[in-house]
Design a protein around this motif. Structure first.
Motif, PDB file in Angstrom:
ATOM      1  N   LEU A  57       0.738  -1.566   0.145  1.00 52.67           N
ATOM      2  CA  LEU A  57      -0.307   0.028  -0.062  1.00 52.67           C
ATOM      3  C   LEU A  57       0.767   1.317   0.027  1.00 52.67           C
ATOM      4  O   LEU A  57       2.013   1.399   0.857  1.00 52.67           O
ATOM      5  CB  LEU A  57      -0.918  -0.058   1.329  1.00 52.67           C
ATOM      6  N   LEU A  59       1.235   5.103   0.989  1.00 47.90           N
ATOM      7  CA  LEU A  59       0.188   5.700   1.642  1.00 47.90           C
ATOM      8  C   LEU A  59       0.819   7.138   2.021  1.00 47.90           C
ATOM      9  O   LEU A  59       1.758   7.275   2.414  1.00 47.90           O
ATOM     10  CB  LEU A  59      -0.140   4.986   3.392  1.00 47.90           C
ATOM     11  N   PRO A  61       3.034  10.019   4.553  1.00 44.23           N
ATOM     12  CA  PRO A  61       3.216   9.175   6.118  1.00 44.23           C
ATOM     13  C   PRO A  61       1.613  10.353   6.756  1.00 44.23           C
ATOM     14  O   PRO A  61       2.011   9.612   8.195  1.00 44.23           O
ATOM     15  CB  PRO A  61       4.647  10.755   5.879  1.00 44.23           C
ATOM     16  N   LEU A 151      -3.610  15.679   9.764  1.00 49.54           N
ATOM     17  CA  LEU A 151      -2.959  15.555  11.074  1.00 49.54           C
ATOM     18  C   LEU A 151      -3.937  15.967  12.118  1.00 49.54           C
ATOM     19  O   LEU A 151      -4.078  15.754  13.490  1.00 49.54           O
ATOM     20  CB  LEU A 151      -1.775  16.662  11.320  1.00 49.54           C
TER      21      LEU A 151
ATOM     22  N   PHE B  27      -4.169  23.589  10.207  1.00 49.73           N
ATOM     23  CA  PHE B  27      -3.171  22.483  10.695  1.00 49.73           C
ATOM     24  C   PHE B  27      -3.080  21.023  10.431  1.00 49.73           C
ATOM     25  O   PHE B  27      -4.213  20.528   9.881  1.00 49.73           O
ATOM     26  CB  PHE B  27      -4.116  22.497  12.445  1.00 49.73           C
ATOM     27  N   GLY B  28      -2.098  21.035   9.946  1.00 52.26           N
ATOM     28  CA  GLY B  28      -1.493  19.690   9.521  1.00 52.26           C
ATOM     29  C   GLY B  28      -2.119  19.004   7.893  1.00 52.26           C
ATOM     30  O   GLY B  28      -2.222  18.056   7.968  1.00 52.26           O
ATOM     31  N   LYS B  29      -2.135  20.074   7.420  1.00 56.23           N
ATOM     32  CA  LYS B  29      -2.903  19.564   5.655  1.00 56.23           C
ATOM     33  C   LYS B  29      -2.129  19.038   4.933  1.00 56.23           C
ATOM     34  O   LYS B  29      -2.136  19.118   3.546  1.00 56.23           O
ATOM     35  CB  LYS B  29      -4.379  20.935   4.993  1.00 56.23           C
ATOM     36  N   PHE B  31       2.357  20.573   4.008  1.00 55.74           N
ATOM     37  CA  PHE B  31       3.565  19.457   4.130  1.00 55.74           C
ATOM     38  C   PHE B  31       4.773  20.618   3.447  1.00 55.74           C
ATOM     39  O   PHE B  31       4.963  20.916   2.830  1.00 55.74           O
ATOM     40  CB  PHE B  31       3.496  18.273   4.763  1.00 55.74           C
ATOM     41  N   MET B  35      10.830  14.845   4.588  1.00 54.11           N
ATOM     42  CA  MET B  35      10.646  14.067   5.946  1.00 54.11           C
ATOM     43  C   MET B  35      11.964  13.025   5.979  1.00 54.11           C
ATOM     44  O   MET B  35      13.224  13.416   5.404  1.00 54.11           O
ATOM     45  CB  MET B  35      10.045  13.642   5.809  1.00 54.11           C
ATOM     46  N   TYR B  54       9.665  14.635   0.816  1.00 57.94           N
ATOM     47  CA  TYR B  54       8.509  14.238   1.507  1.00 57.94           C
ATOM     48  C   TYR B  54       8.343  13.264  -0.151  1.00 57.94           C
ATOM     49  O   TYR B  54       7.375  13.313  -1.156  1.00 57.94           O
ATOM     50  CB  TYR B  54       7.186  15.312   1.735  1.00 57.94           C
ATOM     51  N   HIS B  55       7.359  11.681   0.752  1.00 57.17           N
ATOM     52  CA  HIS B  55       6.948  11.133   0.024  1.00 57.17           C
ATOM     53  C   HIS B  55       6.622  10.055   0.778  1.00 57.17           C
ATOM     54  O   HIS B  55       5.922   9.808   1.842  1.00 57.17           O
ATOM     55  CB  HIS B  55       8.433   9.840  -0.780  1.00 57.17           C
ATOM     56  N   ALA B  56       5.179   9.310  -0.258  1.00 56.76           N
ATOM     57  CA  ALA B  56       4.337   7.747   0.744  1.00 56.76           C
ATOM     58  C   ALA B  56       5.357   7.291   0.461  1.00 56.76           C
ATOM     59  O   ALA B  56       6.604   6.539   0.317  1.00 56.76           O
ATOM     60  CB  ALA B  56       3.370   7.825  -0.968  1.00 56.76           C
ATOM     61  N   LEU B  57       4.590   6.673   1.448  1.00 55.92           N
ATOM     62  CA  LEU B  57       4.907   5.057   2.706  1.00 55.92           C
ATOM     63  C   LEU B  57       4.659   3.791   1.539  1.00 55.92           C
ATOM     64  O   LEU B  57       3.310   4.289   1.294  1.00 55.92           O
ATOM     65  CB  LEU B  57       4.828   5.113   4.253  1.00 55.92           C
ATOM     66  N   SER B  58       5.809   3.044   1.637  1.00 53.57           N
ATOM     67  CA  SER B  58       5.295   2.105   0.593  1.00 53.57           C
ATOM     68  C   SER B  58       5.193   0.535   1.770  1.00 53.57           C
ATOM     69  O   SER B  58       6.558   0.709   2.343  1.00 53.57           O
ATOM     70  CB  SER B  58       6.245   1.454  -0.702  1.00 53.57           C
ATOM     71  N   PHE B  73       2.995   8.930  18.457  1.00 56.24           N
ATOM     72  CA  PHE B  73       3.240  10.254  17.594  1.00 56.24           C
ATOM     73  C   PHE B  73       3.789  11.163  18.700  1.00 56.24           C
ATOM     74  O   PHE B  73       3.525  11.450  20.109  1.00 56.24           O
ATOM     75  CB  PHE B  73       2.762  10.891  16.870  1.00 56.24           C
ATOM     76  N   ARG B 141       5.779  16.026  14.053  1.00 50.14           N
ATOM     77  CA  ARG B 141       5.373  15.216  14.075  1.00 50.14           C
ATOM     78  C   ARG B 141       5.976  14.060  14.195  1.00 50.14           C
ATOM     79  O   ARG B 141       6.332  13.193  13.044  1.00 50.14           O
ATOM     80  CB  ARG B 141       3.560  15.145  13.253  1.00 50.14           C
ATOM     81  N   THR B 143       6.365  10.584  14.649  1.00 49.80           N
ATOM     82  CA  THR B 143       5.848   9.088  14.684  1.00 49.80           C
ATOM     83  C   THR B 143       6.878   8.279  14.904  1.00 49.80           C
ATOM     84  O   THR B 143       7.383   7.634  13.962  1.00 49.80           O
ATOM     85  CB  THR B 143       4.708   8.955  12.779  1.00 49.80           C
ATOM     86  N   PHE B 162       9.783   8.479  11.419  1.00 53.03           N
ATOM     87  CA  PHE B 162       9.697   9.707  10.359  1.00 53.03           C
ATOM     88  C   PHE B 162       9.146  10.725  11.712  1.00 53.03           C
ATOM     89  O   PHE B 162       8.558  10.708  11.881  1.00 53.03           O
ATOM     90  CB  PHE B 162       8.700   8.736   9.609  1.00 53.03           C
ATOM     91  N   ILE B 164       7.424  14.587  10.169  1.00 52.80           N
ATOM     92  CA  ILE B 164       6.841  15.531   9.228  1.00 52.80           C
ATOM     93  C   ILE B 164       6.538  16.665   9.682  1.00 52.80           C
ATOM     94  O   ILE B 164       6.830  16.590  10.976  1.00 52.80           O
ATOM     95  CB  ILE B 164       5.225  15.251   7.926  1.00 52.80           C
TER      96      ILE B 164
END
Lengths: 366, 366
Positions: A57, A59, A61, A151, B27-29, B31, B35, B54-58, B73, B141, B143, B162, B164
């Protein structure tokens, strides 16, 4: 849009794996060729379900599942019966519970019947991974996560429902092996007004550290106690059953669903079968049990046997409970498992594998 | 291997974003460009930290973070001072708490000082995203998630830490806005022997549905009660403070850290500053407060003001508490916030932005 199985698309892998030899199967370690996914957005509801090759997946972060535990799951199994047919066991119960969990976790609810139809298709596509033989099955893991990339602590406006499947062998590979438990009161699994009766990921993370503590003393699991009274709630991630006897009467007892107990499908099946099939020398009760009752009645010879119930093992016999440093020996009258423990396992297994029909508990995939 | 900032590698983006205008920050929308990540395995410990775009986590769908809530977190902020320097506020407290959370969640602990050095580098790389001006900051953040690809309920043998960062504006954009709370006893946030004192994702998911219920009655947040006594524990995801007065003496009270309360950094700072700076007409106490005490003393005119504390808002003034259908009006003596509420906000803000030094609370990034 509601979840609609008629919109299912299937993309098959071009690189199919060879199923592992049965003796190499480890619970939840290897997976089938495919997975099922359904995306949800607050704007458009449920999208078209899709079966595609098993994949990672991707997603953001900031996805809410990583931060605020927007996640819940089910555990269920598919069995190969002696006629080669594929069966699932009371999957409607899993769908109903998953929807209750979703509501409590502020995640979207869905049409359970429709998801079951999609799961049927996943089972057909990955049929070769369903191992044959008693104790062997394909473990199914429907999971629902919040995927909003923000967040802010708020109800997710995006979610992903997915189902992965892992071929598994018998929980007790060399026959039953009774377990020793540590009765745990310094850590508490669930609380009235909490979420212990829902199958949320949030209920599991807190149980690992106490389990490590129990393991250092040679115990397999925690027996979770609640309150000053020492109420027994659950055993590890299973429901707890105990058999008492006095003056020729036997009593099968499990803790009532008071909000701190997961309403297990195997728990429910055990109660239903025991009520339907045990003779009049038995009482079957859902009532509060304290560790003190167990301790006192074990000392008087009134404890016959005890076991945990869950989808992974069906039943798990208990031979010992350590409470505040003192061992409470639990008889294992049938050798490696009590007589009723063995009986319940057989009754449920026969229905799961289609040897015996009981109500509408076994779903044949056609 | 321990977590070692000297092994940090930095790969900068080739596609840098333009920071949003300050008035568009939510807030938090959104980034920053980069990261920070550090992988951990049971075999090899912590790997080399890396800063990358900044990238998606796989992640494998069987990853333990999706199923058993192996996630925790921290929330902290970086500020731009009037000399253009970047500062963080008591980040050592966040590192210590994150390590306590990690232990409880059966996730790996780490060298907090080393992570802070890596975070300093992230701040330098993404410096242009740290907005200027009081109330503006870069929310950080950190985490930590379990990434073992197995459905077995066990301590993860792989994890990912991580960080962010999201540029944020004032919590109350047009000045303070006091909030109305619903005192909630049908749902329980935390309990003795549970994990309420740790910053685990697991503590948040259960609070969303009750918050929706409160919102339907026009309240912003829940005031979480505990037990038959009606002890006040937290307000939404903030700590609770109240000021009582009687016979010319004032008392600032917050709930004690009894295991059900998150040990907030702003809570601790509020207590420390109040003790250091309020005059002898004040008492500052950590003691149990019940909703009944608040109700009775409000009726007698002994409640001066009340507020929540947290990293996002610093302080959040409270104007009303609904308890079992009855409104308890809380005075807001200073207009939109009580006098002490405003004083605390100012004291903390001045330290955060480097206008005033207090102990070693402000960390200057060099």
């Amino acid at each position: 849009m509601s979840l609609d199985a008629s919109k299912l698309t299937i993309t098959k892998t071009t690189n199919s794996k060879t199923p592992l030899p049965k003796e190499q199967l480890v619970f939840g370690k290897t997976f089938t060729d495919h997975m099922l996914e359904v995306e949800w957005t607050a704007e458009n509801g449920w999208g078209a379900p899709k079966i595609s090759p098993y994949h990672a997946l991707s997603l953001d972060p900031a996805s809410s599942v990583f931060h605020y535990s927007f996640e819940l799951f089910e555990g269920m199994k598919a069995y190969r019966d002696t006629h080669g047919k594929i069966r699932t066991f009371r999957p409607d119960k899993n769908m109903a519970r998953m929807n209750r969990s979703a509501k409590r976790a502020a995640l979207p609810q869905f049409e359970g019947d429709e998801l079951l139809k999609c799961i049927d298709e996943l089972l057909k596509v990955d049929e070769k991974f369903i191992p044959e033989g008693y104790g062997y099955s394909l473990y199914l893991r429907p999971t629902l996560i919040g995927t909003t990339s923000s967040l802010g602590v708020a109800k997710p406006d995006r979610a992903l429902l997915f189902v992965i499947a892992s071929p598994v062998g018998p929980y007790f590979s060399g026959g039953f092996k009774p377990v020793s438990l540590q009765a745990t009161d310094y850590a508490v699994r669930a609380w009235p007004g909490g979420v212990g009766e829902y199958k949320l990921g949030a209920n599991y993370v807190s149980c690992i550290e106490p389990q490590s503590v129990a393991a250092t003393k040679g115990h397999s699991q925690n027996l979770w106690l609640f309150g000053e009274e020492g109420y027994i709630t659950e055993v590890g991630a299973m429901n707890f059953f105990i058999v008492f006897q006095k003056d020729g009467k036997k009593e099968l007892v499990t803790s009532p669903l008071d909000g701190t107990i997961l309403p297990g499908v195997t728990r429910d099946s055990t109660l239903a079968l025991a009520k339907a099939r045990l003779d009049s020398s038995w009482e079957v009760n859902e009532r509060k049990i304290t560790i003190h009752e167990v301790q006192e009645r074990a000392a008087k010879g009134e404890v016959v046997e005890a076991f945990g119930t869950g989808t992974a093992a069906i039943v798990s016999p208990i031979s010992n409970i350590e409470f505040h440093g003192a061992d409470i020996a639990i008889p294992v009258v049938g050798g490696t498992a009590g007589e009723l423990t063995q009986q319940i396992e057989k009754w449920i297994r026969e229905i799961q594998y289609g040897d015996v029909e009981f109500e509408d508990w076994s779903r044949v995939i056609v």
